[in-house]
Design an enzyme around this catalytic site. Sequence first.
Site, PDB file in Angstrom:
ATOM      1  CG  HIS A  10      -2.084  -0.908   1.116  1.00  0.00           C
ATOM      2  ND1 HIS A  10      -1.966  -2.267   1.106  1.00  0.00           N
ATOM      3  CD2 HIS A  10      -3.411  -0.639   0.975  1.00  0.00           C
ATOM      4  CE1 HIS A  10      -3.165  -2.829   0.991  1.00  0.00           C
ATOM      5  NE2 HIS A  10      -4.061  -1.849   0.898  1.00  0.00           N
ATOM      6  CB  SER A  11       3.655   2.338   1.790  1.00  0.00           C
ATOM      7  OG  SER A  11       4.740   3.232   1.819  1.00  0.00           O
TER       8      SER A  11
END
Length: 228
Positions: A10-11
């Site tokens: 997600h990052s």
Amino acid sequence: MTVGIVLVSHSAKLAEGLADLAAQMAPDVRIVPAGGLPDGGGIGTDYDEVVAAAQRADSGDGVVLLYDLGSAQMTAELAVESLADPSAAVVVDAPLVEGAVAAAVAAQGGANTKAVGEAAASAGVAPDLTAAEPSVAGEEGVVEKEFTLTNDVGLHARPAAVVVRSLADFEAEVSIRLGEQEADAHSVLALMSLGARQGDRIVVRARGPQAAEAVAKAAELVESNFGE
């Protein structure tokens, strides 16, 4: 060629940093980060980016995809289904950091997609440290030698990976002992769990047809400070 690895997170920063870390231990492996959303890199996963990452990572030997949180798994699986040959890629349920390290080292050693995936998945299990067995003088087929670690970081991430890669092709069971604990020298996570530091004395123990050669290679690595 080697199996490629895609890190779905997600990052964007997390995926990029982990790719840099794993690449230190597997310089010949294509490790492609696929993190964050497009147009600013917000938190989330992007299907198109994961598909593109899987295509870039595949040099012909297949791809293993690792992911961090729930929806990243779904994105990775959808991306694999859309590939020209979905059977060439596999999504593995593994701890992202430890799995990436284990997968990268296995891929560097020439493992196939199945074996690389298994290496990543096994990283979710506590490293198999065992109580050191007492040495038996003259034990048939066994060679062992004691060394003092002189490199700055001991048997931590990169040196442990160097050991695993260097001993992978020998026909021998090799372990490394520190004090009362012993680790399989073919597991980078197990070696790191020994916590061996500069100045520690370790014992390399090998059994098998190429036991002597394996111990000689270990001596070469220690004497060269693992190439640091």
